[in-house]
Each structure stands twice: as C-alpha cells, then as structure tokens.
Scaffold this motif. Structure first.
Motif, PDB file in Angstrom:
ATOM      1  N   PRO A 244      45.821 -31.436  38.027  1.00 37.39           N
ATOM      2  CA  PRO A 244      47.190 -31.948  38.036  1.00 37.39           C
ATOM      3  C   PRO A 244      48.253 -30.867  37.937  1.00 37.39           C
ATOM      4  N   VAL A 245      47.979 -29.835  37.149  1.00 41.97           N
ATOM      5  CA  VAL A 245      48.968 -28.749  37.004  1.00 41.97           C
ATOM      6  C   VAL A 245      49.079 -27.965  38.303  1.00 41.97           C
ATOM      7  N   GLY A 246      47.937 -27.623  38.884  1.00 43.73           N
ATOM      8  CA  GLY A 246      47.944 -26.885  40.147  1.00 43.73           C
ATOM      9  C   GLY A 246      48.605 -27.660  41.269  1.00 43.73           C
ATOM     10  N   ALA A 247      48.364 -28.975  41.304  1.00 41.28           N
ATOM     11  CA  ALA A 247      48.975 -29.806  42.344  1.00 41.28           C
ATOM     12  C   ALA A 247      50.493 -29.801  42.233  1.00 41.28           C
ATOM     13  N   CYS A 248      50.997 -29.759  41.020  1.00 35.21           N
ATOM     14  CA  CYS A 248      52.451 -29.791  40.821  1.00 35.21           C
ATOM     15  C   CYS A 248      53.104 -28.438  41.087  1.00 35.21           C
ATOM     16  N   VAL A 249      52.440 -27.382  40.645  1.00 35.71           N
ATOM     17  CA  VAL A 249      53.032 -26.045  40.778  1.00 35.71           C
ATOM     18  C   VAL A 249      52.863 -25.509  42.197  1.00 35.71           C
ATOM     19  N   GLY A 250      51.682 -25.695  42.758  1.00 36.28           N
ATOM     20  CA  GLY A 250      51.416 -25.183  44.095  1.00 36.28           C
ATOM     21  C   GLY A 250      51.091 -23.706  44.088  1.00 36.28           C
ATOM     22  N   ASN A 251      50.565 -23.222  45.218  1.00 36.42           N
ATOM     23  CA  ASN A 251      50.211 -21.812  45.364  1.00 36.42           C
ATOM     24  C   ASN A 251      51.455 -20.944  45.225  1.00 36.42           C
ATOM     25  N   LYS A 252      51.446 -20.049  44.256  1.00 37.04           N
ATOM     26  CA  LYS A 252      52.573 -19.149  43.973  1.00 37.04           C
ATOM     27  C   LYS A 252      53.861 -19.919  43.666  1.00 37.04           C
ATOM     28  N   GLY A 253      53.668 -21.158  43.178  1.00 32.74           N
ATOM     29  CA  GLY A 253      54.821 -21.947  42.744  1.00 32.74           C
ATOM     30  C   GLY A 253      55.628 -22.571  43.861  1.00 32.74           C
ATOM     31  N   TRP A 254      55.070 -22.655  45.075  1.00 34.74           N
ATOM     32  CA  TRP A 254      55.875 -23.102  46.215  1.00 34.74           C
ATOM     33  C   TRP A 254      56.273 -24.572  46.132  1.00 34.74           C
ATOM     34  N   ARG A 255      55.530 -25.368  45.370  1.00 32.31           N
ATOM     35  CA  ARG A 255      55.894 -26.789  45.247  1.00 32.31           C
ATOM     36  C   ARG A 255      56.978 -27.012  44.190  1.00 32.31           C
ATOM     37  N   ILE A 256      56.940 -26.234  43.144  1.00 28.77           N
ATOM     38  CA  ILE A 256      57.890 -26.436  42.050  1.00 28.77           C
ATOM     39  C   ILE A 256      59.210 -25.712  42.310  1.00 28.77           C
ATOM     40  N   LYS A 257      59.194 -24.687  43.159  1.00 27.24           N
ATOM     41  CA  LYS A 257      60.401 -23.878  43.388  1.00 27.24           C
ATOM     42  C   LYS A 257      61.585 -24.683  43.931  1.00 27.24           C
ATOM     43  N   PRO A 258      61.386 -25.598  44.911  1.00 27.34           N
ATOM     44  CA  PRO A 258      62.539 -26.389  45.382  1.00 27.34           C
ATOM     45  C   PRO A 258      63.165 -27.241  44.280  1.00 27.34           C
ATOM     46  N   ILE A 259      62.326 -27.692  43.352  1.00 29.68           N
ATOM     47  CA  ILE A 259      62.837 -28.510  42.245  1.00 29.68           C
ATOM     48  C   ILE A 259      63.638 -27.639  41.284  1.00 29.68           C
ATOM     49  N   VAL A 260      63.123 -26.443  41.000  1.00 36.26           N
ATOM     50  CA  VAL A 260      63.838 -25.497  40.134  1.00 36.26           C
ATOM     51  C   VAL A 260      65.198 -25.155  40.744  1.00 36.26           C
ATOM     52  N   LYS A 261      65.217 -24.957  42.057  1.00 36.98           N
ATOM     53  CA  LYS A 261      66.483 -24.651  42.742  1.00 36.98           C
ATOM     54  C   LYS A 261      67.461 -25.810  42.627  1.00 36.98           C
ATOM     55  N   GLU A 262      66.990 -27.044  42.816  1.00 38.56           N
ATOM     56  CA  GLU A 262      67.849 -28.222  42.705  1.00 38.56           C
ATOM     57  C   GLU A 262      68.429 -28.350  41.302  1.00 38.56           C
ATOM     58  N   LEU A 263      67.663 -27.905  40.310  1.00 39.26           N
ATOM     59  CA  LEU A 263      68.088 -28.016  38.907  1.00 39.26           C
ATOM     60  C   LEU A 263      68.815 -26.764  38.429  1.00 39.26           C
ATOM     61  N   GLN A 264      69.330 -25.982  39.371  1.00 36.88           N
ATOM     62  CA  GLN A 264      70.131 -24.791  39.045  1.00 36.88           C
ATOM     63  C   GLN A 264      69.348 -23.780  38.209  1.00 36.88           C
ATOM     64  N   GLY A 265      68.076 -23.572  38.594  1.00 34.16           N
ATOM     65  CA  GLY A 265      67.274 -22.546  37.947  1.00 34.16           C
ATOM     66  C   GLY A 265      66.590 -22.980  36.669  1.00 34.16           C
TER      67      GLY A 265
END
Length: 367
Positions: A244-265
C-alpha cells in the motif's frame, strides 16, 4: 398580454429547469406584491394562471371605508374607479387582466419574479451540493478579494474563505485560473463553502491520482494534516500482493509528487496501517526506535518511551510529528526519553509487559 406572460413563465421554467407550478406560484406572489406597491391594493388578491389556455385573471376583494387602516380596505374615491355605484361599507370585487395594469406594475412584478426565481434556483443548487459534502470539485477563479475567493463551478458559485486556504497560497491564484477543493459545507444562506485545508481534500486528491485507491485495492484508513507543512496518511491493502505504501508513493515518488505540488509543498508521510494500536503509534512516529509504550484506553492517552537519540525525530520540528501522530491515531501521545520518564516519575520502564515489547519487536519497531 395574458398569453405572452404565461409563455414567459413557461420559458423561465424550461430555461431554469424548475417545475411550472413552482414558477407559477412565484409569479403570482410577485404580481400580488407589485399590485400592492404600485396600485395601493392589498388584502385578498386572488390570481389564477392557466397553463392550458394562457389566461391570467386577477380578483381583488376590498372593503370600502372612509380611512383605510387595515389590508384589504379601500377609500370610496378609489373604489368608484372600479364601481361607480359603490358606497362606504360595501365589499367589492375588482376583476383585472394584465392589460389593465399600469406599466410600473409589470416592471416591478418582473423584477420580483426574477429575484425570487434566482433565489429558488440558488436553493435548488445548494440542496444538490449538500449531498456532495466532502467531494472533490474543480472550478475557475472568478473573483479574489481580501477574505475569499469566488469560484465558478459551472452552474454554481462557491466560496473559498481564506481560513480554508493553505497558508500562503492566497496570492498564488489568479482570476480565470483553475482551482480544486472539496465541498466543506453549505451554510444556512445556501452559500457553498469550499476547503483546501480539510483532510478530505488530501484524501480525494489521492483517490484521483492513485488508481489502486480509486479501485479500492488500497484503502485510506486515517489522515492528519498541518496544511501546507506536513501530513500523515495511514493506508492498508486489500490485496496481499500490493504494497500500500509503495502504491501511493510510486517509483521515486512520482505518484505522490503531483499531490505535494497541489498542496503547496506539503510533505506527506505515507505509512502502513495496523489494527494494533502500539504498532500504529510506532509507525506514526516516523520510525523512532521505541523502548516501550503504555496505553490508557479510558483517557485515550498513550505514553511512549523512545531512544534518547530518536527523541527529536519522534517529536519533530515544532512538535509537528508528535501532533500529527496523535491526530492520526486519535489518542493524546506523550513522548519521553528514559531519563525524562524517570525524572518525571511518570512510570518505571521495567513495569512494562513483555507482550507490548514483543509486538513492537515483531514489527522491527524497537530493539
């Protein structure tokens, strides 16, 4: 003129997608108020509008008096405009058609009709959005002022208050730009209120960006946020083959990065959920090595002893890590080093059971 007015009512009902009966009632109430304002006729005003024939008939019942004091009373001079033979004390019925009205009555009636239709339409839209609380919506920035952002959702207007914005992002938005948020509530005035700080905003973004969550393979169990700074998300897998953690974060964080960007870092810690509270607490404290912990379920309090060198990690910058861990597990968490515990006489570490320690060791959460 009657048929033209009836057709106008029908057009408004079709255009605004409102029932004919509702629009007719609003029209009749608006016309009554316009007659009262501009013709000084109040009291019992009966209006009949036929959808079939298009006819509109108005009957106004008035009592003739010397000096009107109550609604439904009319002077002798006014009454004789409609019935030359009337006298004081009579009750007369004035029959009118729209053609008999002065232009001012039609103008006021139309204005009132549109105002009330708009209010009714606003209420209908508000009722729809009351069913969408917590849902992710996308819109266009329509107006920005000091306290709010007005958002066009396409068929509805919503308000994003500064208090529901991620700190520091107010000047980031531009008129005409795109914006996403969740529906927080619809207030008593039918205002649709949005939020970008509520935990459900992060949850909906993850559902949108991560297919395993959208498909139900990975489940979000708990979220805690300090908007714009840090968040913790506990996730579980319904498929033993899926991490579950890997599925959410993605390889090198590519899945979570768009969400981090939307949330202003906003930094997002994704951790694996556990039904065992002591294990979940350990994971929530960012891998700090736990010597032992004590749970008080009645008070919903947890006392945690960590290795001295891991105390700063467990507490976090400005206490953020401890605060988020507490919110995530829904218990108050007190974190100490062994020395601090002994000094505070909070507990004796030797008194902790081997059972708790064994469960932590099993999950590589203490030594």
């Amino acid at each position: 003129m009657s048929r033209a007015l009836t057709q106008a009512i029908r057009d408004i009902a079709d255009e605004r997608q409102l029932p004919w009966e509702l629009v007719r009632e609003i029209f009749e109430e608006s016309l009554k108020e316009a007659i009262a304002r501009k013709m000084d006729l109040t009291g019992d005003i009966q209006i009949r509008t036929s959808e079939t024939t298009g006819d509109i008939r108005i009957v106004i019942t008035q009592k003739v008096v010397h000096r009107p004091k109550e609604p439904g009373e009319i002077t002798l001079r006014q009454a004789r405009k409609y019935d030359p033979d009337t006298k004081v004390g009579d009750t007369i019925q004035i029959s009118l058609a729209p053609e008999d009205f002065p232009r001012s009555v039609v103008i006021v009636a139309k204005q009132l009709l549109l105002e009330r239709i708009e209010k009714e339409e606003r209420h209908r839209i508000a009722e729809e959005y009351r069913k969408k609380v917590g849902i992710l919506v996308a819109g266009t920035v329509q107006k920005i002022d000091r306290y709010n952002i007005l958002v066009n959702l396409g068929g509805a207007e919503a308000i994003l208050p500064v208090s529901e914005e991620i700190p520091g992002e107010h000047n980031y938005f531009r008129q005409g730009g795109n914006i996403r948020a969740v529906v927080l509530r619809v207030d008593e005035k039918d205002n649709i209120i949005l939020s970008r700080t509520h935990p459900s905003f992060l949850k909906r973004l993850m559902e949108f960006e991560i297919p395993e969550i959208a498909d139900g393979v990975v489940e979000i169990k708990a979220i805690a946020r300090i908007p714009g700074k840090r968040a913790k998300v506990a996730v579980a897998s319904n498929d033993p083959k899926v991490d579950p953690v890997g599925a959410c974060v993605g390889n090198k964080g590519w899945r979570i990065k768009p969400i981090v960007k939307e949330l202003q870092g906003e930094k997002i810690d994704v951790l694996q959920w556990s039904d065992e509270l002591v294990v979940l607490v350990s994971r929530a404290l960012s891998g700090a090595r736990i010597i032992t912990q004590k749970v008080d379920n009645e008070r919903k309090e947890i006392t945690v002893v960590v290795e001295p060198e891991d105390l700063p990690k467990a507490i976090g910058k400005s206490g953020q890590n401890a605060y988020l861990a507490s919110r995530l597990v829904d218990y108050d968490i007190d974190i100490f080093s062994p020395e601090e515990y002994e000094r505070e006489s909070v507990l004796n570490i030797a008194e902790f059971t081997d059972d708790i320690k064994g469960r932590l060791i099993k999950h590589n959460l203490c030594e």
